[in-house]
Enzyme design. Structure first.
Site, PDB file in Angstrom:
ATOM      1  N   HIS A 122      39.345  30.982  -9.425  1.00 59.71           N
ATOM      2  CA  HIS A 122      40.650  30.407  -9.068  1.00 59.71           C
ATOM      3  C   HIS A 122      40.824  29.009  -9.656  1.00 59.71           C
ATOM      4  CE1 HIS A 122      41.208  33.352  -5.473  1.00 59.71           C
ATOM      5  NE2 HIS A 122      41.705  33.823  -6.595  1.00 59.71           N
ATOM      6  N   GLU A 140      38.598  38.132  -2.067  1.00 66.21           N
ATOM      7  CA  GLU A 140      37.236  38.459  -1.606  1.00 66.21           C
ATOM      8  C   GLU A 140      37.284  39.327  -0.348  1.00 66.21           C
ATOM      9  OE1 GLU A 140      34.392  35.214  -1.027  1.00 66.21           O
ATOM     10  OE2 GLU A 140      33.314  36.471   0.389  1.00 66.21           O
ATOM     11  N   THR A 164      32.476  34.248   1.986  1.00 67.11           N
ATOM     12  CA  THR A 164      31.432  33.302   1.563  1.00 67.11           C
ATOM     13  C   THR A 164      31.902  31.855   1.497  1.00 67.11           C
ATOM     14  OG1 THR A 164      32.016  33.686  -0.737  1.00 67.11           O
ATOM     15  CG2 THR A 164      30.223  35.031   0.166  1.00 67.11           C
ATOM     16  N   CYS A 188      28.087  30.897   1.439  1.00 64.62           N
ATOM     17  CA  CYS A 188      27.083  30.751   0.380  1.00 64.62           C
ATOM     18  C   CYS A 188      26.565  29.314   0.301  1.00 64.62           C
ATOM     19  CB  CYS A 188      27.676  31.185  -0.959  1.00 64.62           C
ATOM     20  SG  CYS A 188      28.845  29.992  -1.628  1.00 64.62           S
ATOM     21  N   SER A 219      42.315  28.494  -4.101  1.00 63.85           N
ATOM     22  CA  SER A 219      40.853  28.456  -4.023  1.00 63.85           C
ATOM     23  C   SER A 219      40.437  28.179  -2.589  1.00 63.85           C
ATOM     24  CB  SER A 219      40.314  27.372  -4.963  1.00 63.85           C
ATOM     25  OG  SER A 219      38.995  27.019  -4.601  1.00 63.85           O
ATOM     26  N   SER A 220      39.848  29.182  -1.948  1.00 67.95           N
ATOM     27  CA  SER A 220      39.485  29.059  -0.533  1.00 67.95           C
ATOM     28  C   SER A 220      38.492  27.919  -0.320  1.00 67.95           C
ATOM     29  CB  SER A 220      38.884  30.375  -0.041  1.00 67.95           C
ATOM     30  OG  SER A 220      38.350  30.233   1.246  1.00 67.95           O
ATOM     31  N   ASN A 221      37.439  27.874  -1.119  1.00 68.87           N
ATOM     32  CA  ASN A 221      36.407  26.857  -0.868  1.00 68.87           C
ATOM     33  C   ASN A 221      36.951  25.450  -1.085  1.00 68.87           C
ATOM     34  OD1 ASN A 221      34.901  25.489  -3.375  1.00 68.87           O
ATOM     35  ND2 ASN A 221      35.699  27.480  -4.024  1.00 68.87           N
ATOM     36  N   SER A 268      35.241  26.294  -8.237  1.00 72.58           N
ATOM     37  CA  SER A 268      35.846  26.859  -9.452  1.00 72.58           C
ATOM     38  C   SER A 268      36.460  25.786 -10.354  1.00 72.58           C
ATOM     39  CB  SER A 268      36.890  27.913  -9.064  1.00 72.58           C
ATOM     40  OG  SER A 268      37.629  27.515  -7.940  1.00 72.58           O
TER      41      SER A 268
HETATM   42  S1  SF4 Z   1      31.474  30.000  -4.115  1.00 69.43           S
HETATM   43 FE1  SF4 Z   1      30.331  30.517  -5.965  1.00 69.43          FE
HETATM   44  S2  SF4 Z   1      28.207  30.956  -5.306  1.00 69.43           S
HETATM   45 FE2  SF4 Z   1      29.563  30.993  -3.511  1.00 69.43          FE
HETATM   46  S3  SF4 Z   1      30.050  33.167  -3.283  1.00 69.43           S
HETATM   47 FE3  SF4 Z   1      31.732  32.207  -4.449  1.00 69.43          FE
HETATM   48  S4  SF4 Z   1      31.167  32.494  -6.590  1.00 69.43           S
HETATM   49 FE4  SF4 Z   1      29.326  32.897  -5.368  1.00 69.43          FE
END
Ligand code: SF4
EC number: 1.17.7.4
Length: 318
Positions: free
Chosen positions: A49, A134, A173, A203, A231-233, A276
């Site tokens: 993303h 995801e 994750t 993760c 982008s979730s993270n 990302s």
């Molecule tokens: S953030 Fe990166 S390491 Fe974590 S699950 Fe997604 S692609 Fe994999």
């Protein structure tokens, strides 16, 4: 001498930040596929993303689509790092397409967990964000109705499992570590027999990036998270910054999205990047600060990462 003196600013650079091993591998897969098979190579969903990354790969001959039915039979297709429902590779096989799965191994691990619990006769509760690729991919590993989705603590009260004593949980994750702990606790309180991973399936990269934001949040006047709105993270990093005490936490895709007036008078800022977002965009943001301030960069490193994932065998062969 310049006409004006730039105000001093300390820029706390969070580490780890930016690319994780799964993103790195997914981008490599597209680049190697283009080398092996030539353009065009199709990619189902944004490989990761980030618009900058996607635009760069498009320039090299990647064609981004949302669904497999937008791809011709006779060109290779790559599935994005977020994972895909089982029906997608099944359909690619039926059409005898060449495909490479760039699903992050840490997402695939959750898919395997889900299958294992299903085989043991358990229904699944997934903690995740509705509609995120995801989540669609992980839920799509099992038949409809086998995975119940919860996003919040409140959602836990609203689900109606087939048999409350035969349940397991899995997670996306890239969730907030703290929010997820509260949801897991609510699940365990309502369903004492529920089984799951030791903590959750978040993760290492997500965990480390959130911890590094927490380490700087109480000493900064503003936080900038470089990342995309989908982008979730990255979005979780903004929330973690806010929850940890930095009221002005902003997601920016690039330096041109920084609202300079909003941070007038700031003496210290934090900068991080989602998993990302490439480091070149971090440097662009630092340069933009240097144009306006007399910047001292202070890197705060809370963990070292040395995770690396191999690309699939088909791309390692000549
Ligand atoms: S953030 Fe990166 S390491 Fe974590 S699950 Fe997604 S692609 Fe994999």
């Amino acid at each position: 001498m310049g006409m004006s003196i730039k105000p001093p600013l300390t820029l706390y650079l969070a580490a780890p930040r930016g690319f994780c091993a799964g993103v790195d591998r997914a981008i490599k897969i597209v680049e190697m596929a283009l080398q092996k098979w030539g353009a065009p190579v199709y990619v189902r969903h944004e490989i990761v993303h980030n618009k900058f990354v996607v635009d760069g790969l498009r320039d090299k001959g990647a064609v981004f689509v949302e669904e497999l039915d937008e791809c011709p039979d006779d060109r290779p297709v790559i599935f994005s790092a977020h994972g895909v429902p089982k029906a997608v590779p099944a359909e690619a096989r039926r059409r005898e397409m060449v495909f490479v799965d760039a699903t992050c191994p840490l997402v695939s691990k959750v898919h395997v967990e889900a299958e294992r619990h299903h085989a043991a006769g358990l229904q699944m509760v997934m903690i995740g964000h509705e509609g995120h690729p995801e989540v669609l991919g992980t839920m799509g590993q099992l038949p409809d109705g086998e995975v119940l989705l919860v996003e919040t603590v409140d959602d836990v009260a609203g689900i109606t499992p087939r048999d409350p004593s035969r349940l397991a949980f899995i997670t996306q994750t890239t969730l907030s570590v703290d929010d997820t702990a509260a949801i897991v606790a609510a699940l365990q309180a309502r369903f004492p027999a529920i089984v799951g991973p030791a903590k959750e399936d978040i993760c290492y990269a997500t965990t480390n990036r959130q911890a590094s934001v927490k380490a700087i949040a109480d000493r900064i006047d503003a936080l900038f998270v470089i990342g995309a709105p989908n982008s979730s993270n990255s979005r979780r990093l903004v929330e973690v910054g806010r929850a940890a005490g930095c009221a002005y936490s902003q997601l920016v895709m690039r330096a041109d999205q920084i609202d300079w007036r909003a941070i007038e008078g700031a003496r210290s800022v934090g900068v991080t990047a989602g998993a990302s977002a490439p480091e070149v965009l971090v440097n662009e943001v630092i340069d933009a600060f240097r144009e306006r301030y007399d910047v001292t960069v202070d890197m705060i490193e809370t963990a070292r990462e040395n995770v690396e994932f191999k690309v699939p065998r088909v791309l390692r062969e000549a």
